[in-house]
Design a protein around this motif. Structure first.
Motif, PDB file in Angstrom:
ATOM      1  N   VAL A   6       0.827  -1.207   0.000  1.00 55.17           N
ATOM      2  CA  VAL A   6       0.000   0.000   0.000  1.00 55.17           C
ATOM      3  C   VAL A   6       0.861   1.257   0.000  1.00 55.17           C
ATOM      4  O   VAL A   6       1.984   1.269   0.521  1.00 55.17           O
ATOM      5  CB  VAL A   6      -0.968   0.051   1.209  1.00 55.17           C
ATOM      6  CG1 VAL A   6      -1.895  -1.131   1.228  1.00 55.17           C
ATOM      7  CG2 VAL A   6      -0.216   0.189   2.511  1.00 55.17           C
ATOM      8  N   ILE A   8       0.275   5.525   0.788  1.00 52.37           N
ATOM      9  CA  ILE A   8      -0.653   6.522   1.316  1.00 52.37           C
ATOM     10  C   ILE A   8      -0.247   7.904   0.817  1.00 52.37           C
ATOM     11  O   ILE A   8       0.897   8.326   0.999  1.00 52.37           O
ATOM     12  CB  ILE A   8      -0.679   6.498   2.856  1.00 52.37           C
ATOM     13  CG1 ILE A   8      -1.115   5.110   3.344  1.00 52.37           C
ATOM     14  CG2 ILE A   8      -1.605   7.575   3.406  1.00 52.37           C
ATOM     15  CD1 ILE A   8      -0.907   4.881   4.808  1.00 52.37           C
ATOM     16  N   CYS A  13      -4.694  12.347   2.594  1.00 51.19           N
ATOM     17  CA  CYS A  13      -5.064  11.754   3.880  1.00 51.19           C
ATOM     18  C   CYS A  13      -5.445  12.833   4.889  1.00 51.19           C
ATOM     19  O   CYS A  13      -4.712  13.796   5.102  1.00 51.19           O
ATOM     20  CB  CYS A  13      -3.908  10.918   4.427  1.00 51.19           C
ATOM     21  SG  CYS A  13      -4.233  10.190   6.057  1.00 51.19           S
ATOM     22  N   CYS A  19      -9.316   3.633   7.961  1.00 52.87           N
ATOM     23  CA  CYS A  19      -8.555   2.516   7.389  1.00 52.87           C
ATOM     24  C   CYS A  19      -7.978   1.604   8.477  1.00 52.87           C
ATOM     25  O   CYS A  19      -7.724   0.423   8.229  1.00 52.87           O
ATOM     26  CB  CYS A  19      -7.421   3.049   6.519  1.00 52.87           C
ATOM     27  SG  CYS A  19      -6.282   4.157   7.399  1.00 52.87           S
ATOM     28  N   ILE A  58      -5.382   5.927  -0.408  1.00 52.90           N
ATOM     29  CA  ILE A  58      -4.608   4.685  -0.349  1.00 52.90           C
ATOM     30  C   ILE A  58      -4.675   3.972  -1.685  1.00 52.90           C
ATOM     31  O   ILE A  58      -5.760   3.767  -2.245  1.00 52.90           O
ATOM     32  CB  ILE A  58      -5.122   3.755   0.762  1.00 52.90           C
ATOM     33  CG1 ILE A  58      -5.171   4.490   2.104  1.00 52.90           C
ATOM     34  CG2 ILE A  58      -4.230   2.516   0.893  1.00 52.90           C
ATOM     35  CD1 ILE A  58      -5.785   3.672   3.222  1.00 52.90           C
TER      36      ILE A  58
END
Length: 251
Positions: A6, A8, A13, A19, A58
């Motif tokens: 993943v 970010i 964000c 999450c 994400i």
């Protein structure tokens, strides 16, 4: 090794934390107001957290990363749970156990009379409440999904009055942790009556399951009342049962 993992986007964000509970490996944490991957080896790259980010911050990318390590994850999750279970008063004033006296609400008071709080213990968050404290001794317990107090207008009078309180959110927290901590609270304190209040939304029923499983695991006989609240503030369902020998018996 090169693998999927993943990523970010810090600009997108907002640090909402939605999450976090959807990463079963505990690979994500809010740090400095942003969700961050705490270790490459904790991320399986499957992206279970993706659909829970309202900002689409994400994504899954492919890059050089440590190999996914299930044994390290198991050790990490065990340490996280142990730390939360042991938490009682870690020095933070917000976590210091306090009991205080309150006046009971007079049902016959004038409608214009100012209401008073019936909260009689602190802290109230299940993650912060110590497992064994004097104010749990021989008292009735209210276990409340935290949205209930905002939705139900007579929360203090009808639910909190005369009870000790713990609150939590089964959507945002670890429901297995709730079950384990509640089990220890019930094992170590003489609690005979529990009221659990929850919202009508499906995810909220998780707190009821945690309470029922904890009572059964405690091997105690405890009277359990469940009240479901609608998002418009009305009582949708009331049910009272006796938990005895790990079986639910309707009163």
């Amino acid at each position: 090794m090169r693998r999927k993992i993943v990523k970010i986007d810090e600009e997108k964000c907002t640090g909402c934390g939605l999450c976090i509970p959807n990463c079963a490996e505990g690979a994500l944490r809010i740090i400095d107001g942003k969700a961050r991957l705490i270790s490459d080896k904790f991320c399986d790259g499957l992206g279970a957290c993706l659909g829970h980010c309202p900002e689409d911050a994400i994504t899954i990318i492919e890059r050089e990363a440590e190999e996914f390590d299930e044994k390290a994850i198991e050790h990490h999750l065990q340490n996280e749970r142990k730390a939360e279970m042991k938490m009682s008063y870690p020095g933070c004033p917000s976590s210091r156990p306090i009991e205080f006296s309150t006046s009971k609400i007079d049902d016959n008071r004038n409608i214009t009379q100012k209401s008073s709080s019936t909260l009689s213990n602190w802290p109230v968050q299940l993650k912060l409440v110590p497992i064994q404290v004097p104010y749990f001794q021989n008292k009735d317990l209210l276990i409340c999904a935290d949205c209930v107090a905002f939705a139900y207008p007579d929360f203090h009078k009808d639910f909190l009055n005369g009870r000790k309180l713990v609150i939590g959110c089964p959507k945002l927290d670890d429901n297995q942790f709730y079950k384990e901590k509640l089990t220890e609270i019930l094992k170590q304190n003489p609690i005979k009556n529990i009221l659990v209040t929850y919202m009508e939304v499906p995810c909220c029923f998780g707190i009821v399951m945690a309470v029922e499983n904890a009572i059964a695991a405690s091997a105690k006989e405890i009277n359990l009342k469940k009240v479901k609240i609608g998002v418009n503030g009305e009582i949708k369902l009331e049910e009272e049962k006796l938990v005895k020998n790990s079986a639910l018996i309707t009163n």
